[in-house]
Design an enzyme around this catalytic site. Structure first.
Site, PDB file in Angstrom:
ATOM      1  CG  HIS A 156      39.149 -19.778 -25.425  1.00 21.42           C
ATOM      2  ND1 HIS A 156      40.390 -19.697 -24.849  1.00 21.42           N
ATOM      3  CD2 HIS A 156      38.254 -19.695 -24.405  1.00 21.42           C
ATOM      4  CE1 HIS A 156      40.253 -19.564 -23.531  1.00 21.42           C
ATOM      5  NE2 HIS A 156      38.975 -19.564 -23.234  1.00 21.42           N
ATOM      6  CE  LYS A 160      39.335 -15.618 -25.043  1.00 16.19           C
ATOM      7  NZ  LYS A 160      38.408 -14.692 -24.357  1.00 16.19           N
TER       8      LYS A 160
HETATM    9  P1  NAD Z   1      29.318 -12.659 -27.033  1.00 16.11           P
HETATM   10  O1  NAD Z   1      29.868 -11.832 -28.150  1.00 16.11           O
HETATM   11  O2  NAD Z   1      28.568 -13.905 -27.347  1.00 16.11           O
HETATM   12  O3  NAD Z   1      28.363 -11.761 -26.108  1.00 16.11           O
HETATM   13  C1  NAD Z   1      28.635 -10.440 -25.745  1.00 16.11           C
HETATM   14  C2  NAD Z   1      27.317  -9.694 -25.714  1.00 16.11           C
HETATM   15  O4  NAD Z   1      27.553  -8.382 -25.202  1.00 16.11           O
HETATM   16  C3  NAD Z   1      26.693  -9.546 -27.117  1.00 16.11           C
HETATM   17  O5  NAD Z   1      25.363 -10.023 -27.100  1.00 16.11           O
HETATM   18  C4  NAD Z   1      26.758  -8.057 -27.368  1.00 16.11           C
HETATM   19  O6  NAD Z   1      25.638  -7.556 -28.106  1.00 16.11           O
HETATM   20  C5  NAD Z   1      26.789  -7.487 -25.964  1.00 16.11           C
HETATM   21  N1  NAD Z   1      27.384  -6.150 -25.966  1.00 16.11           N
HETATM   22  C6  NAD Z   1      28.544  -5.776 -26.568  1.00 16.11           C
HETATM   23  N2  NAD Z   1      28.710  -4.458 -26.417  1.00 16.11           N
HETATM   24  C7  NAD Z   1      27.642  -4.001 -25.722  1.00 16.11           C
HETATM   25  C8  NAD Z   1      27.229  -2.734 -25.290  1.00 16.11           C
HETATM   26  N3  NAD Z   1      27.944  -1.651 -25.592  1.00 16.11           N
HETATM   27  N4  NAD Z   1      26.096  -2.631 -24.572  1.00 16.11           N
HETATM   28  C9  NAD Z   1      25.372  -3.717 -24.277  1.00 16.11           C
HETATM   29  N5  NAD Z   1      25.678  -4.961 -24.711  1.00 16.11           N
HETATM   30  C10 NAD Z   1      26.807  -5.087 -25.418  1.00 16.11           C
HETATM   31  O7  NAD Z   1      30.566 -12.962 -26.092  1.00 16.11           O
HETATM   32  P2  NAD Z   1      30.671 -14.051 -24.907  1.00 16.11           P
HETATM   33  O8  NAD Z   1      31.290 -15.297 -25.440  1.00 16.11           O
HETATM   34  O9  NAD Z   1      29.375 -14.124 -24.173  1.00 16.11           O
HETATM   35  O10 NAD Z   1      31.792 -13.350 -24.009  1.00 16.11           O
HETATM   36  C11 NAD Z   1      31.587 -12.049 -23.467  1.00 16.11           C
HETATM   37  C12 NAD Z   1      32.832 -11.655 -22.672  1.00 16.11           C
HETATM   38  O11 NAD Z   1      32.963 -12.523 -21.530  1.00 16.11           O
HETATM   39  C13 NAD Z   1      34.148 -11.798 -23.450  1.00 16.11           C
HETATM   40  O12 NAD Z   1      35.030 -10.753 -23.054  1.00 16.11           O
HETATM   41  C14 NAD Z   1      34.693 -13.152 -22.966  1.00 16.11           C
HETATM   42  O13 NAD Z   1      36.095 -13.263 -23.090  1.00 16.11           O
HETATM   43  C15 NAD Z   1      34.258 -13.111 -21.526  1.00 16.11           C
HETATM   44  N6  NAD Z   1      34.169 -14.417 -20.845  1.00 16.11           N
HETATM   45  C16 NAD Z   1      34.585 -14.441 -19.555  1.00 16.11           C
HETATM   46  C17 NAD Z   1      34.461 -15.603 -18.819  1.00 16.11           C
HETATM   47  C18 NAD Z   1      34.841 -15.581 -17.364  1.00 16.11           C
HETATM   48  O14 NAD Z   1      34.681 -16.597 -16.642  1.00 16.11           O
HETATM   49  N7  NAD Z   1      35.318 -14.429 -16.844  1.00 16.11           N
HETATM   50  C19 NAD Z   1      33.933 -16.762 -19.409  1.00 16.11           C
HETATM   51  C20 NAD Z   1      33.509 -16.702 -20.734  1.00 16.11           C
HETATM   52  C21 NAD Z   1      33.618 -15.511 -21.457  1.00 16.11           C
END
Ligand code: NAD
Length: 271
Positions: A156, A160
């Protein structure tokens, strides 16, 4: 009438893609774009984040009041936030789709509790390809049995924060469930130094982090004289975003319960 979708973590990598996915779908509309209070884009139009035209929805931080105007919420944020959002959705009676990975037992308990009241979909990976790969992995493990060593390699992007990925762990669980093993006991995370010979019950995990890799997973079944590899490569986050939106549109028609992507795609087989 279009289904009003709220997105938490809207300024994140997945949040921006989720807003684009909602924008391109004829049956969905963006009901709310939510972020943390300290996000510099609070008050700005969601389209600025998604890199699309104006969406007419301002980024805001009040999940509780936003839920009043939503048919479903999609949450890709961080474990503590996800657990809190599950509780708020259960109180408001709004279906929830969770993509956040790295959840511990307490976070999973919060999802389970909310799912008693609302339809809640939780998948470590929302791509149709990975959902299918999980089926292929179970079939391979069943056919090859204990004679083949299982190693899981994932890669990744540099941002991450959890490892191994939720998808890699889910792949390991599928192998462990199929072969009657226990991942908590049999997983080996990385190897270094004098490891001794490989214990045949172990399921190995290797993690690569770098650059802008969207997500790659290989499950290797290594036998004597041959090996089989099942590989999935994601090249765009839109595949996860479209899958999560599909899950949300499906969830609004379901009774309360905890579901996964196999339920959404109608792939669940009995027995
Ligand atoms: P990222 O850090 O780019 O985005 C996360 C967002 O959530 C940020 O903008 C942050 O400000 C916000 N956030 C964090 N804590 C918060 C809170 N308390 N209240 C409101 N907003 C809050 O991360 P990302 O790459 O977008 O990934 C997010 C999550 O999704 C990770 O856990 C990642 O592993 C997961 N993910 C899952 C899949 C899937 O298919 N299930 C795919 C990609 C990523």
């Amino acid at each position: 009438m279009s289904t009003r979708i709220g997105i938490t973590g809207a300024a994140g990598r997945m949040g921006r893609n989720l807003m684009l996915a909602v924008g391109e779908h004829t049956d969905a509309s963006l009901g709310a774009a939510l972020e943390r209070q300290d996000n510099p884009f609070i008050g700005h139009d969601a389209g600025e984040l998604a890199g699309s035209g104006r969406m007419g929805v301002a980024l805001q931080d009040d999940v509780d009041s936003a839920l009043q105007g939503l048919d479903a919420l999609i949450d890709f944020t961080a474990p503590e936030a996800t657990a809190r959002h599950a509780d708020l959705c259960a109180r408001a009676g709004v279906p929830l789709v969770v993509g956040t990975t790295g959840l511990d037992t307490a976070h999973l308990d919060a999802l389970q509790k909310a799912a008693a009241t609302i339809p809640l979909v939780y998948a470590a990976n929302y791509s149709a390809g990975v959902t299918l790969a999980l089926r292929l992995i179970a079939d391979a493990a069943r056919a090859l049995g204990d004679d083949y060593d299982v190693e899981i390699i994932e890669a990744h992007h540099r941002h991450k924060v959890d490892a191994p990925s939720g998808t890699a762990l889910r792949m390991g669980e599928v192998v462990a469930e199929t072969l009657g093993r226990d991942l908590a006991r049999d997983a080996v995370y990385g190897r270094e130094g004098q490891t001794g010979v490989r214990d045949s019950r172990t399921i190995g995990f290797e993690t690569i982090r770098g650059g802008d890799i969207v997500g790659e997973h290989t499950v290797m079944f290594a036998g004597l004289g041959e090996r089989i590899e099942i590989t999935h490569r994601a090249s765009s986050r839109m595949t996860f975003a479209r899958g999560a939106l599909r899950a949300a549109l499906w969830a609004v028609t379901q009774p309360p319960g905890l579901y996964d992507m196999e339920d959404v795609l109608g792939l669940k087989r009995s027995g």
